[in-house]
Design a protein around this motif. Structure first.
Motif, PDB file in Angstrom:
ATOM      1  N   ALA A 125       0.828  -1.204   0.000  1.00 12.01           N
ATOM      2  CA  ALA A 125       0.000   0.000   0.000  1.00 12.01           C
ATOM      3  C   ALA A 125       0.863   1.255   0.000  1.00 12.01           C
ATOM      4  CB  ALA A 125      -0.935  -0.007   1.211  1.00 12.01           C
ATOM      5  N   GLN A 126       1.945   1.235   0.776  1.00 13.90           N
ATOM      6  CA  GLN A 126       2.845   2.385   0.813  1.00 13.90           C
ATOM      7  C   GLN A 126       3.537   2.581  -0.535  1.00 13.90           C
ATOM      8  OE1 GLN A 126       5.251   1.154   4.153  1.00 13.90           O
ATOM      9  NE2 GLN A 126       4.101   2.424   5.594  1.00 13.90           N
ATOM     10  N   SER A 127       3.962   1.480  -1.163  1.00 13.14           N
ATOM     11  CA  SER A 127       4.616   1.566  -2.465  1.00 13.14           C
ATOM     12  C   SER A 127       3.658   2.107  -3.522  1.00 13.14           C
ATOM     13  CB  SER A 127       5.136   0.187  -2.889  1.00 13.14           C
ATOM     14  OG  SER A 127       6.130  -0.271  -1.992  1.00 13.14           O
ATOM     15  N   HIS A 128       2.400   1.671  -3.459  1.00 12.48           N
ATOM     16  CA  HIS A 128       1.404   2.156  -4.409  1.00 12.48           C
ATOM     17  C   HIS A 128       1.145   3.650  -4.207  1.00 12.48           C
ATOM     18  CE1 HIS A 128      -2.783   1.437  -6.448  1.00 12.48           C
ATOM     19  NE2 HIS A 128      -1.933   2.054  -7.240  1.00 12.48           N
ATOM     20  N   MET A 129       1.099   4.084  -2.958  1.00 18.06           N
ATOM     21  CA  MET A 129       0.888   5.495  -2.654  1.00 18.06           C
ATOM     22  C   MET A 129       2.027   6.332  -3.216  1.00 18.06           C
ATOM     23  SD  MET A 129       0.424   7.305   1.076  1.00 18.06           S
ATOM     24  CE  MET A 129       2.098   6.836   1.557  1.00 18.06           C
ATOM     25  N   LEU A 130       3.259   5.850  -3.065  1.00 18.49           N
ATOM     26  CA  LEU A 130       4.407   6.571  -3.611  1.00 18.49           C
ATOM     27  C   LEU A 130       4.360   6.603  -5.131  1.00 18.49           C
ATOM     28  CD1 LEU A 130       7.240   5.219  -1.278  1.00 18.49           C
ATOM     29  CD2 LEU A 130       6.239   7.507  -1.258  1.00 18.49           C
ATOM     30  N   LEU A 131       3.921   5.496  -5.718  1.00 14.69           N
ATOM     31  CA  LEU A 131       3.813   5.429  -7.172  1.00 14.69           C
ATOM     32  C   LEU A 131       2.797   6.443  -7.688  1.00 14.69           C
ATOM     33  CD1 LEU A 131       4.501   4.040  -9.863  1.00 14.69           C
ATOM     34  CD2 LEU A 131       2.778   2.320  -9.318  1.00 14.69           C
ATOM     35  N   LEU A 132       1.646   6.521  -7.030  1.00  9.88           N
ATOM     36  CA  LEU A 132       0.617   7.460  -7.443  1.00  9.88           C
ATOM     37  C   LEU A 132       1.057   8.903  -7.231  1.00  9.88           C
ATOM     38  CD1 LEU A 132      -2.629   5.715  -6.129  1.00  9.88           C
ATOM     39  CD2 LEU A 132      -1.747   5.778  -8.465  1.00  9.88           C
ATOM     40  N   GLY A 133       2.018   9.102  -6.328  1.00 10.55           N
ATOM     41  CA  GLY A 133       2.517  10.439  -6.057  1.00 10.55           C
ATOM     42  C   GLY A 133       3.579  10.911  -7.029  1.00 10.55           C
ATOM     43  N   GLN A 134       3.980  10.052  -7.970  1.00 12.56           N
ATOM     44  CA  GLN A 134       4.949  10.469  -8.977  1.00 12.56           C
ATOM     45  C   GLN A 134       4.393  11.662  -9.757  1.00 12.56           C
ATOM     46  OE1 GLN A 134       7.764   9.222  -8.342  1.00 12.56           O
ATOM     47  NE2 GLN A 134       8.201   7.417  -9.568  1.00 12.56           N
ATOM     48  N   THR A 135       5.275  12.572 -10.155  1.00 14.21           N
ATOM     49  CA  THR A 135       4.843  13.837 -10.737  1.00 14.21           C
ATOM     50  C   THR A 135       4.177  13.681 -12.093  1.00 14.21           C
ATOM     51  OG1 THR A 135       6.667  14.933  -9.594  1.00 14.21           O
ATOM     52  CG2 THR A 135       5.597  16.155 -11.369  1.00 14.21           C
ATOM     53  N   LYS A 140       5.249   7.485 -13.689  1.00 14.62           N
ATOM     54  CA  LYS A 140       4.432   6.395 -13.155  1.00 14.62           C
ATOM     55  C   LYS A 140       4.579   5.126 -14.000  1.00 14.62           C
ATOM     56  CE  LYS A 140       0.817   9.367 -11.176  1.00 14.62           C
ATOM     57  NZ  LYS A 140      -0.613   9.721 -11.217  1.00 14.62           N
ATOM     58  N   VAL A 141       4.505   5.280 -15.308  1.00 16.63           N
ATOM     59  CA  VAL A 141       4.594   4.116 -16.186  1.00 16.63           C
ATOM     60  C   VAL A 141       5.986   3.502 -16.136  1.00 16.63           C
ATOM     61  CG1 VAL A 141       4.446   3.333 -18.582  1.00 16.63           C
ATOM     62  CG2 VAL A 141       2.746   4.928 -17.692  1.00 16.63           C
ATOM     63  N   ALA A 142       7.024   4.341 -16.094  1.00 21.48           N
ATOM     64  CA  ALA A 142       8.393   3.833 -16.003  1.00 21.48           C
ATOM     65  C   ALA A 142       8.591   3.042 -14.717  1.00 21.48           C
ATOM     66  CB  ALA A 142       9.391   4.989 -16.079  1.00 21.48           C
ATOM     67  N   ARG A 143       8.118   3.567 -13.595  1.00 17.91           N
ATOM     68  CA  ARG A 143       8.250   2.866 -12.308  1.00 17.91           C
ATOM     69  C   ARG A 143       7.465   1.569 -12.323  1.00 17.91           C
ATOM     70  NH1 ARG A 143      11.401   1.255  -9.173  1.00 17.91           N
ATOM     71  NH2 ARG A 143      12.335   3.334  -9.318  1.00 17.91           N
TER      72      ARG A 143
END
Length: 212
Positions: A125-135, A140-143
């Motif tokens: 959940a934390q990793s997904h939150m960080l992913l969604l926070g990408q600028t 997001k797609v690269a990560r």
């Protein structure tokens, strides 16, 4: 869901003792393993295949929670019901245990299994939150491509999910996903072999683009 446990125990490479006596269940592509708002009386370990979790909001919009691979545990909830549904993206096989256990299980061992699975789910959940926070959408797609590739040992990576799944997971539109994938390929960072298989050509540059 009524669960009839098999007479003989089945084993798993992860927490093998805790999964002794678990039911071994098979699901075809598109089948639901459990449903949103259903009683969360079972936990599952994925043995084969890939599972997607998703949730429908009151207005009909879909949110993809995560994608699970063999060895992952699904169905862990803090409450009595499932917040998400779980669906097989291809033919799948799982082990299923009652959360409450039974006289056949070591209660302490089952508790440890659930605690470890809960910790892993929190990390997801934390990793997904960080992913969604990408600028940017490209970040997001690269990560996402890097994270999926990390689950594979070979050079090529299979994407069991479609573009719409990726869009609903990343909070983007399907058109944006297709455009970003095309950009990453034209820049020589990834190479697609068909619609759902790719290889990373320049990991350093892709990681830099992902903001890693």
């Amino acid at each position: 869901m009524t669960l009839a446990l098999p007479q003989g125990p089945v084993s798993s490479p992860h927490h093998a003792d805790a999964w002794q006596g678990a039911a071994r269940l098979k699901f075809r592509r598109g089948a639901e393993i459990y449903v949103q708002d259903e009683d969360a009386d079972l936990i599952y370990q994925l043995v084969e295949g890939v599972v997607r979790t998703s949730r429908l909001s009151a207005d009909g919009r879909r949110q993809v929670g995560d994608f699970y691979y063999p060895g992952d545990i699904i169905g862990i909830e803090m409450d009595a019901v499932h917040r998400f549904s779980a669906e097989a993206l291809g033919d799948c096989e799982v082990l299923a245990l009652r959360r409450a256990g039974s006289a056949a299980y070591d209660a302490g061992q089952l508790d440890r299994l659930i605690w470890q699975a809960t910790a892993a789910e929190l990390h997801r959940a934390q990793s997904h939150m960080l992913l969604l926070g990408q600028t940017t959408a490209c970040e997001k797609v690269a990560r996402f491509l890097i994270d999926i590739a990390a689950r594979f040992r070979g050079e090529t990576v299979a994407l069991p999910m479609g573009r719409q799944d990726m869009a609903d997971y990343l909070g983007l539109t399907m058109e944006t996903i297709s455009r970003m994938l095309g950009r990453l390929q034209s820049d020589g960072l990834v190479e697609f072999i068909g619609a759902r298989t790719y290889r990373i050509r320049r990991l350093g540059a892709l990681s830099e683009m992902a903001g890693a």
